[in-house]
Design an enzyme around this catalytic site. Structure first.
Site, PDB file in Angstrom:
ATOM      1  N   LYS A 173       3.061 -15.251   1.598  1.00 20.91           N
ATOM      2  CA  LYS A 173       3.256 -16.323   0.753  1.00 20.91           C
ATOM      3  C   LYS A 173       4.884 -16.327   0.484  1.00 20.91           C
ATOM      4  O   LYS A 173       5.611 -15.926  -0.350  1.00 20.91           O
ATOM      5  CB  LYS A 173       2.854 -15.735  -0.794  1.00 20.91           C
ATOM      6  CG  LYS A 173       1.209 -16.228  -0.744  1.00 20.91           C
ATOM      7  CD  LYS A 173       0.633 -16.023  -2.123  1.00 20.91           C
ATOM      8  CE  LYS A 173       1.141 -16.793  -3.230  1.00 20.91           C
ATOM      9  NZ  LYS A 173       0.848 -18.381  -3.061  1.00 20.91           N
ATOM     10  N   TYR A 189       0.850  -1.361  -0.022  1.00 21.91           N
ATOM     11  CA  TYR A 189      -0.007   0.061   0.102  1.00 21.91           C
ATOM     12  C   TYR A 189       0.937   1.154   0.041  1.00 21.91           C
ATOM     13  O   TYR A 189       0.329   2.283  -0.425  1.00 21.91           O
ATOM     14  CB  TYR A 189      -0.829   0.049   1.240  1.00 21.91           C
ATOM     15  CG  TYR A 189      -2.402  -0.581   1.161  1.00 21.91           C
ATOM     16  CD1 TYR A 189      -2.373  -1.885   0.717  1.00 21.91           C
ATOM     17  CD2 TYR A 189      -3.513   0.034   1.272  1.00 21.91           C
ATOM     18  CE1 TYR A 189      -3.679  -2.522   0.473  1.00 21.91           C
ATOM     19  CE2 TYR A 189      -4.527  -0.568   1.122  1.00 21.91           C
ATOM     20  CZ  TYR A 189      -4.796  -1.809   0.517  1.00 21.91           C
ATOM     21  OH  TYR A 189      -5.970  -2.287   0.550  1.00 21.91           O
ATOM     22  N   ASP A 243      -2.946 -17.880   0.371  1.00 22.54           N
ATOM     23  CA  ASP A 243      -3.944 -18.701  -0.502  1.00 22.54           C
ATOM     24  C   ASP A 243      -4.678 -19.688   0.060  1.00 22.54           C
ATOM     25  O   ASP A 243      -5.801 -20.038   0.052  1.00 22.54           O
ATOM     26  CB  ASP A 243      -3.689 -18.883  -1.848  1.00 22.54           C
ATOM     27  CG  ASP A 243      -2.359 -19.635  -2.040  1.00 22.54           C
ATOM     28  OD1 ASP A 243      -1.738 -19.969  -0.776  1.00 22.54           O
ATOM     29  OD2 ASP A 243      -1.860 -20.312  -2.994  1.00 22.54           O
ATOM     30  N   ASP A 262      -6.296  -6.903   3.831  1.00 19.85           N
ATOM     31  CA  ASP A 262      -7.773  -6.666   3.216  1.00 19.85           C
ATOM     32  C   ASP A 262      -8.299  -7.614   2.632  1.00 19.85           C
ATOM     33  O   ASP A 262      -9.484  -7.348   2.898  1.00 19.85           O
ATOM     34  CB  ASP A 262      -7.130  -5.431   2.080  1.00 19.85           C
ATOM     35  CG  ASP A 262      -8.193  -4.485   1.414  1.00 19.85           C
ATOM     36  OD1 ASP A 262      -9.297  -4.197   2.088  1.00 19.85           O
ATOM     37  OD2 ASP A 262      -7.961  -4.662   0.178  1.00 19.85           O
ATOM     38  N   ASP A 295     -12.335  -9.348   4.300  1.00 24.23           N
ATOM     39  CA  ASP A 295     -13.326  -9.339   3.475  1.00 24.23           C
ATOM     40  C   ASP A 295     -13.988 -10.671   3.491  1.00 24.23           C
ATOM     41  O   ASP A 295     -15.347 -10.886   3.772  1.00 24.23           O
ATOM     42  CB  ASP A 295     -13.396  -8.388   2.328  1.00 24.23           C
ATOM     43  CG  ASP A 295     -13.594  -7.007   2.217  1.00 24.23           C
ATOM     44  OD1 ASP A 295     -13.607  -6.380   3.244  1.00 24.23           O
ATOM     45  OD2 ASP A 295     -13.895  -6.568   1.045  1.00 24.23           O
TER      46      ASP A 295
HETATM   47  C1  IPM Z   1     -10.610  -1.223   3.916  1.00 22.39           C
HETATM   48  C2  IPM Z   1     -10.665  -0.472   2.543  1.00 22.39           C
HETATM   49  C3  IPM Z   1      -9.571   0.392   2.210  1.00 22.39           C
HETATM   50  C4  IPM Z   1      -8.295  -0.313   2.053  1.00 22.39           C
HETATM   51  C5  IPM Z   1      -9.652   1.445   1.054  1.00 22.39           C
HETATM   52  C6  IPM Z   1     -11.020   2.122   1.247  1.00 22.39           C
HETATM   53  C7  IPM Z   1      -8.533   2.330   1.124  1.00 22.39           C
HETATM   54  O1  IPM Z   1     -11.040  -1.649   1.585  1.00 22.39           O
HETATM   55  O2  IPM Z   1     -10.101  -0.664   4.846  1.00 22.39           O
HETATM   56  O3  IPM Z   1     -10.411  -2.570   3.865  1.00 22.39           O
HETATM   57  O4  IPM Z   1      -8.068  -1.009   0.995  1.00 22.39           O
HETATM   58  O5  IPM Z   1      -7.598  -0.596   3.043  1.00 22.39           O
HETATM   59 MG    MG Z   2     -10.817  -3.639   2.038  1.00 22.47          MG
END
Ligand code: IPM
Ligand code: MG
Length: 368
Positions: free
Chosen positions: A192, A142, A225, A249, A253
């Site tokens: 990884k 990032y 993975d 990230d 999710d």
């Molecule tokens: C998160 C989001 C952020 C990230 C974005 C909005 C910059 O996806 O907080 O997970 O990628 O970190």
């Molecule tokens: Mg995110």
């Protein structure tokens, strides 16, 4: 000691709507339990861009560095898609994370009993699930240099760099081990190492911290993975997962969706302790700004309210009150209250965003 200070940054989309509900909760704690906060509100993301042509004004940044905790709603929206990269709403959030040095991002994935049926996985796979993803938040791909889009010969090349210093891995590993000690005493580290040198260093460094300081915590390693696969196969094998910024990230999710609703999950981003011993901290829901439902009273305020519960626990030493708030939310859900994102069962009329906030305030009132 004076009142604790809290900077609220509602942001974009559903951010402002859910934050109104959090303010009700904060007010309730003030009027009923004498837990007073010195609250200021400011702009971030697209809202800040509209007002100041920047996704985070320097003055707001300065405020964030001077409060006990920041609570953020969400940033982003289609209106800002075509902005210059450095002016995009997300840059405001990334600047906060970087300048506050919030290296440890705690993302719990917890399945509420009342909602186990909402998962796309079988109920037995997710009921009772309680895992914590610790995502490194201020380094890795990032932020690594070089980055950009350059022209080489006839074509353009997009460049991002994955880069980790040992010290950056050490501190987030410590944060994960410390958490594990207060939970199930297990850490699984994901990278990884089979294809990335940064992954090799990650694994070696986590091992080193483990052997030197936390050998009583159970540690395992997994390629990211395979970790994604295991999260979907049998998530209850995990307690704490520690991983880098980008894998974190994505894996967070995935983990969030296992629980049934993204609208339910909070997060905490923690940095080094300040002079008063509390960590620098920013709390935000895992969900985004959901522009498609913004302004319609359909948003679920629970993730943002649970983010405030995390603030009570990690910034304000009010673990008992954090438990009270979380329990009140459980009670509301077990009585059948649902926002639009939690429909599915026949014959349930959904609550609006503000009705859900009110229901949680009522449940709090019943708790004293
Ligand atoms: C998160 C989001 C952020 C990230 C974005 C909005 C910059 O996806 O907080 O997970 O990628 O970190
Ligand atoms: Mg995110």
């Amino acid at each position: 000691m004076g009142k604790s200070s809290l900077l609220i940054l509602p942001g974009d989309g559903i951010g402002p709507e859910v934050m109104v509900e959090v303010r009700k909760i904060i007010d309730w704690f003030g009027s009923n339990l004498g837990l007073d906060f010195d609250v200021t509100e400011d702009l971030v993301g697209g809202a800040a861009y509209d007002a100041h042509s920047t996704p985070l004004h320097d003055e707001t940044m300065a405020k964030a560095l001077n409060v006990d905790a920041v609570l953020l709603g969400a940033v982003g929206g289609p209106k800002y898609d075509n902005l210059d990269f450095n002016l995009k709403p997300e840059r405001g959030l990334l600047r906060l994370r970087k300048e506050m040095d919030l290296y440890s991002n705690l993302r719990p994935a917890q399945c509420f009993d009342a909602l186990a049926d909402f998962s796309s996985l079988k109920t037995e796979v997710v009921s009772g699930l309680d895992i914590m993803i610790v995502r490194e938040l201020t380094s890795g791909i990032y932020f690594g240099e070089p980055r950009g889009i350059v022209t080489e010969g006839k074509e353009r090349v997009g460049i991002n760099t994955q880069r980790y210093k040992e010290s950056e891995i050490e501190r987030v590993a410590r944060s994960a081990f410390e958490l594990a000690k207060r939970r199930g005493n297990k850490v699984c580290s994901m990278e990884k190492a089979n294809v990335m040198e940064s992954g090799v260093l990650w694994r070696e460094t986590v091992d080193k911290v483990h052997q030197a300081e936390y050998s009583d915590v159970e540690l395992s390693h997994m390629y990211a993975d395979a970790g994604a696969m295991q999260l979907c196969r049998w998530p209850k094998q995990f307690d704490v997962i520690v991983t880098d910024n980008l894998f974190g990230d994505i894996l967070s999710d995935t983990a969030a969706m296992l629980t049934g609703s993204l609208g339910m999950l909070p997060s905490a981003s923690l940095g080094a302790p300040m002079e008063n011993g509390r960590p620098k901290a920013l709390y935000e829901p895992v969900h985004g700004s959901a522009p498609d439902i913004a302004g319609q009273g359909k948003a679920n305020p629970i993730a943002c309210i649970l983010s405030f519960a995390m603030a009570l626990r990690y910034s304000f030493d009010e673990g008992v009150e954090a438990d009270r708030l979380e329990q009140s939310i459980e009670n509301v859900l077990s009585k059948g209250a649902r926002t639009h994102d939690l429909l599915g069962e026949e014959g349930i009329t959904p609550l609006s965003t503000s009705e859900m906030g009110d229901a949680i305030v009522e449940a709090l009132a019943e708790s004293v």
